[in-house]
Every structure is written in C-alpha cells, then in structure tokens.
Design an enzyme around this catalytic site. Sequence first.
Site, PDB file in Angstrom:
ATOM      1  N   CYS A  34       0.819  -1.217   0.000  1.00 62.79           N
ATOM      2  CA  CYS A  34       0.000   0.000   0.000  1.00 62.79           C
ATOM      3  C   CYS A  34       0.852   1.267   0.000  1.00 62.79           C
ATOM      4  O   CYS A  34       0.518   2.249  -0.665  1.00 62.79           O
ATOM      5  CB  CYS A  34      -0.955  -0.004   1.187  1.00 62.79           C
ATOM      6  SG  CYS A  34      -0.128  -0.140   2.800  1.00 62.79           S
ATOM      7  N   HIS A  37      -2.344   0.934   7.145  1.00 61.30           N
ATOM      8  CA  HIS A  37      -2.598   1.005   5.708  1.00 61.30           C
ATOM      9  C   HIS A  37      -2.353   2.418   5.207  1.00 61.30           C
ATOM     10  O   HIS A  37      -2.720   3.395   5.856  1.00 61.30           O
ATOM     11  CB  HIS A  37      -4.047   0.601   5.428  1.00 61.30           C
ATOM     12  CG  HIS A  37      -4.403   0.529   3.981  1.00 61.30           C
ATOM     13  ND1 HIS A  37      -3.672  -0.194   3.060  1.00 61.30           N
ATOM     14  CD2 HIS A  37      -5.419   1.105   3.276  1.00 61.30           C
ATOM     15  CE1 HIS A  37      -4.226  -0.082   1.866  1.00 61.30           C
ATOM     16  NE2 HIS A  37      -5.287   0.710   1.976  1.00 61.30           N
ATOM     17  N   ASN A  50      -8.093   4.888  -2.415  1.00 61.84           N
ATOM     18  CA  ASN A  50      -7.535   3.643  -1.915  1.00 61.84           C
ATOM     19  C   ASN A  50      -6.862   2.863  -3.041  1.00 61.84           C
ATOM     20  O   ASN A  50      -6.912   3.258  -4.217  1.00 61.84           O
ATOM     21  CB  ASN A  50      -8.638   2.804  -1.254  1.00 61.84           C
ATOM     22  CG  ASN A  50      -8.092   1.800  -0.264  1.00 61.84           C
ATOM     23  OD1 ASN A  50      -6.898   1.693  -0.056  1.00 61.84           O
ATOM     24  ND2 ASN A  50      -8.980   1.040   0.351  1.00 61.84           N
TER      25      ASN A  50
END
Length: 459
Positions: free
Chosen positions: A89, A383, A405
Amino acid sequence: MKKTVIISVTLALACSGVFAQSVSEKDLQEIQASFKKDASTKAIQNILTVDKDIRSNALNRELQGKIDHYFKYRADVKGITDQHSSGRCWMFTSMNVLRPTVMKKYELPAFDFSHNYLYFWDIFEKANLFLENIIATTGKPMDDRAVVEYFKNPVSDGGVWNLYYNAATKYGVVPQEVMPETAHSNNTSQMTSLINEKLRLGGYTLREMTAGGKKAKDLRAEKKNILKDVYRILALCLGEPPHEFTWRYQTKNGEVKELKDYTPKRFYEEITPADYTPENYIMIMNDPTREYYKVYEIQNYRNTQEGINWIYLNLPNEDIKAAALASIKNNEPMYASCDVGKQFNRAEGILDPGMYDYESLLGVKLHMDKKARILTRQSGSAHAMTLIGCDTDGNDKPVKWEFENSWGTAGHNGYLTFTDAWFDEYMFRIVIRKAYLNAKAVEALKGKPIQLPVWDYMY
C-alpha cells in the site's frame, strides 16, 4: 538461578503491594452471578450464538444515511489501483500521488506505474539491509533485542514513504506495461516466506562464520552468494527488471507516441518534480505518546543500506489538518496512513468512531483514548492511502475527508470517506510539502531527530 528469580519477583510484588492471585471459588461465583439473563441479554445471546458477525450486529443505525461522499475541496485525481493480496500500500500510495503529474505531462487519459518493478528492488534491497544488520550484530547474543527483531522478519512487503524515495531514486520507475504484475507480485506471501527462510539461513550462517573466526571479506563474499539466491527467487517469481525500455503510449487525443531507449532512472527523473525530496516533503505524525514539535527517527527503518530512515515530525492533529487542507486546496494529493480497520463500514466506504457500537451490544466498556490504544498495541497505522479531499462547514472547518484507496473498487467506487472525528482517532501520518506547515512546525524541523530503536511500537 530459578529460585532467585522467583524470590526477586515475589519481593518486588510485595513491595508494590500487589500479589499474584488465582481465581478462587468465591471470585468465580461472583463473576458468574454478574451475568444477569434478563430479556435483552437473552435476546443478544440468541443472536450472537447463531450469527458469527458481531460487527454487523453492532452497526450504529443512527449514523446510516447521515454521511455522504460529497466534498467541497478535492485534488484532481483519476483512476483506481489494486494492490491485490500484497502489503504494498505504501508503494501504491507513493506512486498514486505522482500519477496526476505523469498524466498531465504526457497528456494521458490513464496511467499507472509498474509496482512489480519497484517491488523487486525493494525486496532485494531489504534482503541486503538484513544481511548487513546481521553482520553488524554478529558479536551480540541471539537473544539480543535487535538481533531478535532482525530475524523475526528479515523482509516484508510493508513500508512507508521513505522506502519509495530510497528505491525510486536508486533504481528509477517504469510504466506498468514495461514490467506488468505477476501472480507473485499480486499475492506475495509464498514468495516472501521462502525468501525469509533463505535469509534466516544466511543470517545464521554469517553468525556461525564469525564465531568460527572468519574475516569481514569472507562474510561479504557469503553475503553476495546469499543475494544471488534472493535475486534468483525474485526473478523466477516476478521476472527480471529491465535496464532500459521503449514505451509506446496513446494520448487522450488519440496520438500514438513513444519513449525510446529510456532507463528507469531517466524516466523517474523526468516524471518527478525536482523538489520532490525529503528536504521539501516532510512526514508529519500524530503520536500523542510523545512530545509534539519534535523530530523522531526510527533506526534502520529503510530498505537501501545508504537510504534515509523513517523520520517524522510529531504534531497535534489541528496542525496536521490545517496543512492537509491547504495542500488539497492547492490541488496536491498526499501520502497518508491510518488504522483503516477501525470503525470501517466497508459496504458504504465510510469510517466514523461511532460506526459500530460494540459497548451497547455487549454491555461492556471498551473505550480507550488514542494514546492508550497506541501504547497497548490496540491501534497503529496499518494502511497507506492517498488523501485527496476535504469537506468543510460554513466556517471552513473540516467535517470529513476522502481517501483514494488501492483496493480496486472496494468501498465507494474505490474511495473512502472518513469523518473529522475519525481523523482525530485513527489518522497517523501524512507526507506533505513543507510550505504548508505553520511557522512553529517548520522551526521544529531544525531539531536533531530523537532516535527510536528498531523495535519501537511505531515500527
């Protein structure tokens, strides 16, 4: 020895007025009697014993439909990425921040980087760093805290923004088409598990060589042999990264163009703003366990041996929000990371501290403040995503924020909305242009970083 330890512990407890105590029959009777089977308790028990999803039963109905996905200010971004079953991520987010610049430069309708390419070099460099750390600590016992930390997890997908900067400046970047994803870049667990097995063996071998009197040159030769095996595993699973490439693309106007005989480093230099450096882009953190307006550095948190460590300026949330809003207003998305799993309604793509009312459902107190959650390991940044939007009230005070995202279309078409209250509780860090920080924060950057160990809880 054991008797001495037991006596010492007993004396320490006695001095503090605390003695170890088992659960007595009387205690057990009192505890059991506290579970009152009134009508509501029976109803909840009936539900939870047949429905394994506690979360859905704790959904706070009062919040549903009251948080929308509209934003007064939003950076100009386009396109959703998908990291699949990998922990990349931080890499996706670092690249997503730069994608709009690339699309504008080459007049593209869409663009993505090759995450596979940079992932190859990230893992390779982490392997080298692990081996160098082992060589540096061969004189310490196996149960030394640093040695334990190194062997616990030689390499992993995880990281923060400085790892992107380190790897990209050393190896460059390439477009997605130049080195596409593979089964093992999208699902990394088996490959990294085998690499870690190889590295633990290699690390142990280096320690044994040192114990046997081998010299530094012998250790370095063995390290190179280990890295050859790591490279082989990576090349077999990910493909070999190119030394140079030719990239053909089509502009949004339909014109076909070509970048011929480019190196990855040349491409990186051409698509990256000249001021995109750690001197101008600062990681700011909200960590209430430590003093604000201080700079902290986590030792050995990097990928390349010569690269920069994870360094951050600790700030109150209000300072971070003011800077983030200024960045968004100026059309600059930001690298950000948070504890995304907390109070997250995945179906709606909304995060709010009151989204799930577990206390009312279970009848037990669960609330801790952010400091307590960090220190007890109940919460931590898990994250990274791109911070792109902010909605404000009539006084221009933030009400809610938006993430882009890297989970495909999960959430609200690939985006997540989180309230300003959730920001306070679960947002941790942002990488932002220094120009958006207030004078007090800029002045604090001049301070010498306070060193934190490799086992620090912010790791």
